[in-house]
Design a protein around this motif. Structure first.
Motif, PDB file in Angstrom:
ATOM      1  N   ALA A  36      78.146 -32.965 105.194  1.00 44.59           N
ATOM      2  CA  ALA A  36      78.701 -31.811 105.828  1.00 44.59           C
ATOM      3  C   ALA A  36      77.375 -30.857 106.508  1.00 44.59           C
ATOM      4  CB  ALA A  36      78.290 -30.976 104.068  1.00 44.59           C
ATOM      5  N   LEU A  37      76.508 -30.754 105.807  1.00 43.59           N
ATOM      6  CA  LEU A  37      75.775 -30.123 107.016  1.00 43.59           C
ATOM      7  C   LEU A  37      76.191 -29.897 108.654  1.00 43.59           C
ATOM      8  CD1 LEU A  37      71.638 -29.735 104.333  1.00 43.59           C
ATOM      9  CD2 LEU A  37      74.563 -27.730 104.692  1.00 43.59           C
ATOM     10  N   SER A  38      76.074 -31.354 108.742  1.00 45.78           N
ATOM     11  CA  SER A  38      76.096 -31.614 110.404  1.00 45.78           C
ATOM     12  C   SER A  38      77.766 -30.710 111.058  1.00 45.78           C
ATOM     13  CB  SER A  38      76.486 -33.267 110.722  1.00 45.78           C
ATOM     14  OG  SER A  38      77.377 -33.707 110.285  1.00 45.78           O
ATOM     15  N   GLN A  39      78.218 -30.449 109.738  1.00 48.67           N
ATOM     16  CA  GLN A  39      79.178 -29.579 110.453  1.00 48.67           C
ATOM     17  C   GLN A  39      79.905 -28.831 109.942  1.00 48.67           C
ATOM     18  OE1 GLN A  39      81.607 -31.784 112.605  1.00 48.67           O
ATOM     19  NE2 GLN A  39      79.970 -33.254 112.335  1.00 48.67           N
ATOM     20  N   TYR A  40      79.229 -27.803 109.001  1.00 48.26           N
ATOM     21  CA  TYR A  40      79.773 -26.460 108.015  1.00 48.26           C
ATOM     22  C   TYR A  40      78.423 -25.789 108.460  1.00 48.26           C
ATOM     23  CZ  TYR A  40      81.190 -23.560 104.372  1.00 48.26           C
ATOM     24  OH  TYR A  40      81.337 -22.491 103.904  1.00 48.26           O
ATOM     25  N   GLN A  41      78.258 -24.805 108.735  1.00 46.71           N
ATOM     26  CA  GLN A  41      77.096 -23.751 108.921  1.00 46.71           C
ATOM     27  C   GLN A  41      77.273 -22.137 107.752  1.00 46.71           C
ATOM     28  OE1 GLN A  41      77.787 -22.062 112.598  1.00 46.71           O
ATOM     29  NE2 GLN A  41      77.645 -23.694 113.596  1.00 46.71           N
ATOM     30  N   GLY A  42      78.030 -22.600 106.421  1.00 44.03           N
ATOM     31  CA  GLY A  42      78.478 -21.203 105.672  1.00 44.03           C
ATOM     32  C   GLY A  42      77.642 -22.218 104.528  1.00 44.03           C
ATOM     33  N   ASP A  43      77.543 -21.384 103.038  1.00 43.66           N
ATOM     34  CA  ASP A  43      76.465 -21.642 102.349  1.00 43.66           C
ATOM     35  C   ASP A  43      77.290 -22.559 101.585  1.00 43.66           C
ATOM     36  OD1 ASP A  43      75.121 -19.162 102.482  1.00 43.66           O
ATOM     37  OD2 ASP A  43      76.857 -18.077 101.257  1.00 43.66           O
ATOM     38  N   LEU A  44      76.878 -24.043 101.691  1.00 45.01           N
ATOM     39  CA  LEU A  44      76.991 -25.401 100.925  1.00 45.01           C
ATOM     40  C   LEU A  44      76.276 -26.229  99.961  1.00 45.01           C
ATOM     41  CD1 LEU A  44      78.109 -28.053 101.723  1.00 45.01           C
ATOM     42  CD2 LEU A  44      76.283 -28.969 103.214  1.00 45.01           C
ATOM     43  N   PHE A  45      76.708 -26.325  99.031  1.00 43.57           N
ATOM     44  CA  PHE A  45      76.119 -26.419  97.418  1.00 43.57           C
ATOM     45  C   PHE A  45      76.712 -28.026  97.008  1.00 43.57           C
ATOM     46  CE2 PHE A  45      76.949 -22.255  98.050  1.00 43.57           C
ATOM     47  CZ  PHE A  45      75.420 -21.545  97.337  1.00 43.57           C
ATOM     48  N   LEU A  46      75.721 -29.208  96.848  1.00 48.96           N
ATOM     49  CA  LEU A  46      76.432 -30.075  95.979  1.00 48.96           C
ATOM     50  C   LEU A  46      76.194 -29.539  94.065  1.00 48.96           C
ATOM     51  CD1 LEU A  46      76.124 -31.260  98.717  1.00 48.96           C
ATOM     52  CD2 LEU A  46      75.834 -33.631  97.675  1.00 48.96           C
ATOM     53  N   ALA A  47      78.005 -29.712  93.654  1.00 44.62           N
ATOM     54  CA  ALA A  47      77.695 -29.262  92.060  1.00 44.62           C
ATOM     55  C   ALA A  47      76.983 -30.706  91.381  1.00 44.62           C
ATOM     56  CB  ALA A  47      78.919 -29.322  92.042  1.00 44.62           C
ATOM     57  N   GLU A  48      76.000 -30.528  90.284  1.00 41.14           N
ATOM     58  CA  GLU A  48      75.638 -31.520  89.747  1.00 41.14           C
ATOM     59  C   GLU A  48      76.332 -30.209  88.209  1.00 41.14           C
ATOM     60  OE1 GLU A  48      71.952 -31.776  89.287  1.00 41.14           O
ATOM     61  OE2 GLU A  48      71.154 -31.857  91.493  1.00 41.14           O
ATOM     62  N   ASP A  49      76.899 -31.685  87.580  1.00 40.95           N
ATOM     63  CA  ASP A  49      77.376 -31.553  85.822  1.00 40.95           C
ATOM     64  C   ASP A  49      76.174 -30.573  85.255  1.00 40.95           C
ATOM     65  OD1 ASP A  49      78.993 -33.282  86.035  1.00 40.95           O
ATOM     66  OD2 ASP A  49      77.971 -34.326  84.184  1.00 40.95           O
ATOM     67  N   PHE A  50      76.889 -29.382  84.869  1.00 41.76           N
ATOM     68  CA  PHE A  50      76.571 -28.403  84.153  1.00 41.76           C
ATOM     69  C   PHE A  50      75.525 -26.825  85.087  1.00 41.76           C
ATOM     70  CE2 PHE A  50      76.211 -31.394  80.680  1.00 41.76           C
ATOM     71  CZ  PHE A  50      76.419 -31.048  80.106  1.00 41.76           C
ATOM     72  N   ASP A  51      75.682 -27.044  86.403  1.00 42.66           N
ATOM     73  CA  ASP A  51      75.696 -26.295  86.992  1.00 42.66           C
ATOM     74  C   ASP A  51      76.733 -25.234  87.433  1.00 42.66           C
ATOM     75  OD1 ASP A  51      73.600 -27.031  89.292  1.00 42.66           O
ATOM     76  OD2 ASP A  51      74.651 -27.987  90.744  1.00 42.66           O
ATOM     77  N   THR A  52      76.387 -24.035  87.572  1.00 43.20           N
ATOM     78  CA  THR A  52      77.059 -22.764  86.710  1.00 43.20           C
ATOM     79  C   THR A  52      76.956 -21.827  88.685  1.00 43.20           C
ATOM     80  OG1 THR A  52      77.041 -22.478  84.932  1.00 43.20           O
ATOM     81  CG2 THR A  52      77.359 -20.460  85.687  1.00 43.20           C
ATOM     82  N   PHE A  53      77.946 -21.242  89.225  1.00 45.52           N
ATOM     83  CA  PHE A  53      77.746 -20.530  90.522  1.00 45.52           C
ATOM     84  C   PHE A  53      78.391 -19.639  89.989  1.00 45.52           C
ATOM     85  CE2 PHE A  53      77.539 -25.118  91.572  1.00 45.52           C
ATOM     86  CZ  PHE A  53      76.240 -25.378  93.071  1.00 45.52           C
ATOM     87  N   CYS A  54      77.815 -18.381  90.626  1.00 46.21           N
ATOM     88  CA  CYS A  54      78.234 -16.977  90.526  1.00 46.21           C
ATOM     89  C   CYS A  54      78.932 -16.134  91.782  1.00 46.21           C
ATOM     90  CB  CYS A  54      77.526 -16.459  90.445  1.00 46.21           C
ATOM     91  SG  CYS A  54      77.773 -14.616  90.298  1.00 46.21           S
ATOM     92  N   ILE A  55      80.584 -15.849  92.057  1.00 39.22           N
ATOM     93  CA  ILE A  55      80.509 -15.199  93.026  1.00 39.22           C
ATOM     94  C   ILE A  55      81.040 -13.618  92.946  1.00 39.22           C
ATOM     95  CG2 ILE A  55      82.484 -14.694  95.128  1.00 39.22           C
ATOM     96  CD1 ILE A  55      84.046 -17.238  93.644  1.00 39.22           C
ATOM     97  N   GLY A  56      79.232 -12.919  93.825  1.00 40.42           N
ATOM     98  CA  GLY A  56      78.863 -11.780  93.361  1.00 40.42           C
ATOM     99  C   GLY A  56      80.273 -11.038  93.952  1.00 40.42           C
ATOM    100  N   ARG A  57      79.372  -9.578  93.575  1.00 39.06           N
ATOM    101  CA  ARG A  57      80.624  -9.062  94.176  1.00 39.06           C
ATOM    102  C   ARG A  57      80.824  -8.004  95.233  1.00 39.06           C
ATOM    103  NH1 ARG A  57      81.013  -3.766  88.993  1.00 39.06           N
ATOM    104  NH2 ARG A  57      81.351  -5.905  86.865  1.00 39.06           N
ATOM    105  N   ASP A  58      79.714  -9.219  95.635  1.00 37.98           N
ATOM    106  CA  ASP A  58      79.485  -8.747  97.199  1.00 37.98           C
ATOM    107  C   ASP A  58      80.347  -9.979  97.956  1.00 37.98           C
ATOM    108  OD1 ASP A  58      77.672 -10.487  96.836  1.00 37.98           O
ATOM    109  OD2 ASP A  58      75.996  -9.751  97.667  1.00 37.98           O
ATOM    110  N   GLY A  59      80.935 -11.202  96.990  1.00 38.65           N
ATOM    111  CA  GLY A  59      81.212 -12.107  97.848  1.00 38.65           C
ATOM    112  C   GLY A  59      80.851 -12.763  97.983  1.00 38.65           C
ATOM    113  N   ARG A  60      79.255 -12.758  97.695  1.00 39.40           N
ATOM    114  CA  ARG A  60      78.514 -13.914  98.157  1.00 39.40           C
ATOM    115  C   ARG A  60      78.354 -15.454  96.460  1.00 39.40           C
ATOM    116  NH1 ARG A  60      74.152 -13.894 101.443  1.00 39.40           N
ATOM    117  NH2 ARG A  60      73.812 -15.936 101.507  1.00 39.40           N
TER     118      ARG A  60
END
Length: 323
Positions: free
Chosen positions: A293-317
């Motif tokens: 994925a990193l060979s093609q994508y320059q944004g913020d990349l994540f591989l999810a694991e069970d019980f991971d929580t991600f926050c979309i902040g008010r700044d959009g990050r």
């Protein structure tokens, strides 16, 4: 807006990963939405702070068991725990037929209001927390992606406009913030409602089901802050498996996300062959998916694991939260 992964494995669970289920929940409040409900999802929920009694809607992407076998058990537990609040179930007609068969043959009783909404490209579901729309995907059975757009954005005060109009910072700002009408010293009358603006841009994300054509999501992903998409295989393995399963590789999803300038990409639904810690040298690893994925994508990349929580902040990050 938070995203918690309750299952990230494809097809079958592993010792580290359960099958597909993803919770979308707000920063404040307890209402939340579930996308897919694989086997044992209710067991996974017991290891989180998410209450099934506060679940507002379940969005099923397709009828395959690793995405819906947990549905009858979760609904039954809601009944046993005294749920009285209505619950919305969205999905293909086959999901409702499956559930009705289980109800009939197991004598499952659901006494709280359960509303089924058949998914279509015209879906426009309005929940308290978010609006939901759907996009048809490419898979062996009818399959969908869901876009969730934040609805309850607090308002702020357009201070830039006030200063352009010659109203300097003063206690007047506080009154206008409350929506009051104010008469200035120069005689002008201002209505606070005229100066109300969103405190930040509404957050949005797309959660896809199984899909071998990421490009079908081009329209749905316009302006989103994050895309959650399956990456069942690496591209070399996908070539060996062939097109019949109709899944995506990390390479193809990453190429699509890059082409659409999507700020954050969260990959999930990994084949059990990809291990976090390979047993032997040369075994398939999650790092193979990450590297591809990193060979093609320059944004913020994540591989999810069970019980991971991600926050979309008010700044959009998008950020992965600490456990």
């Amino acid at each position: 807006m938070n995203i918690t992964f309750l299952g990230t494995s494809s097809g079958a669970p592993t010792r580290q990963r359960n099958v597909s289920a993803t919770a979308i929940h707000p920063e404040t409040g307890r209402g939340w939405v579930l996308v897919d409900c694989g086997e044992a999802t209710q067991h996974q929920l017991q290891r989180t702070r998410l209450s099934p009694l506060k679940l507002k809607a379940i969005l099923i992407t397709h009828i395959h068991g690793d995405h819906c076998y947990g549905l009858p058990g979760l609904l039954a537990s809601c009944q046993l725990n005294g749920r009285t609040e209505p619950l919305v179930l969205v999905g293909p007609a086959s999901v409702w037929a499956y559930l009705q068969a289980v109800i009939k043959h197991t004598e499952l009783r659901i006494e709280y209001p359960l509303e089924f909404v058949e998914v279509s490209s015209q879906l426009a579901l309005e929940l308290d927390e978010c609006g939901v729309t759907a996009t048809r995907l490419s898979h062996r059975v009818e399959c969908w992606a869901y876009r969730l757009d934040e609805r309850q954005v607090p308002t702020g005060l357009d201070t830039e406009r006030l200063q352009r109009e010659g109203v300097p910072p003063s206690p007047v700002y506080g009154r206008l913030q409350k929506g009051e009408r104010v008469t200035l010293d120069d005689g002008r009358e201002l209505n606070g409602e005229d100066y109300a603006v969103p405190a930040y841009a509404a957050r949005s994300l797309v959660v896809g089901g199984d899909n071998d054509r990421p490009d079908l999501l081009a329209g749905a992903c316009e302006g989103v802050h994050a895309l959650v998409h399956e990456a069942t295989y690496t591209e070399p393995v996908l070539q060996k498996v062939g097109p019949e399963p109709q899944h995506s590789s990390a390479l193809r999803v990453a190429q699509f996300a890059q082409s659409q300038s999507i700020p954050a990409l969260i990959l999930t639904h990994f084949s059990p062959r990809y291990r976090k810690v390979p047993r032997r040298s040369g075994d398939a690893s999650l790092e193979d998916l990450r590297s591809e994925a990193l060979s093609q994508y320059q944004g913020d990349l994540f591989l999810a694991e069970d019980f991971d929580t991600f926050c979309i902040g008010r700044d959009g990050r998008v950020q992965r939260l600490e456990p």
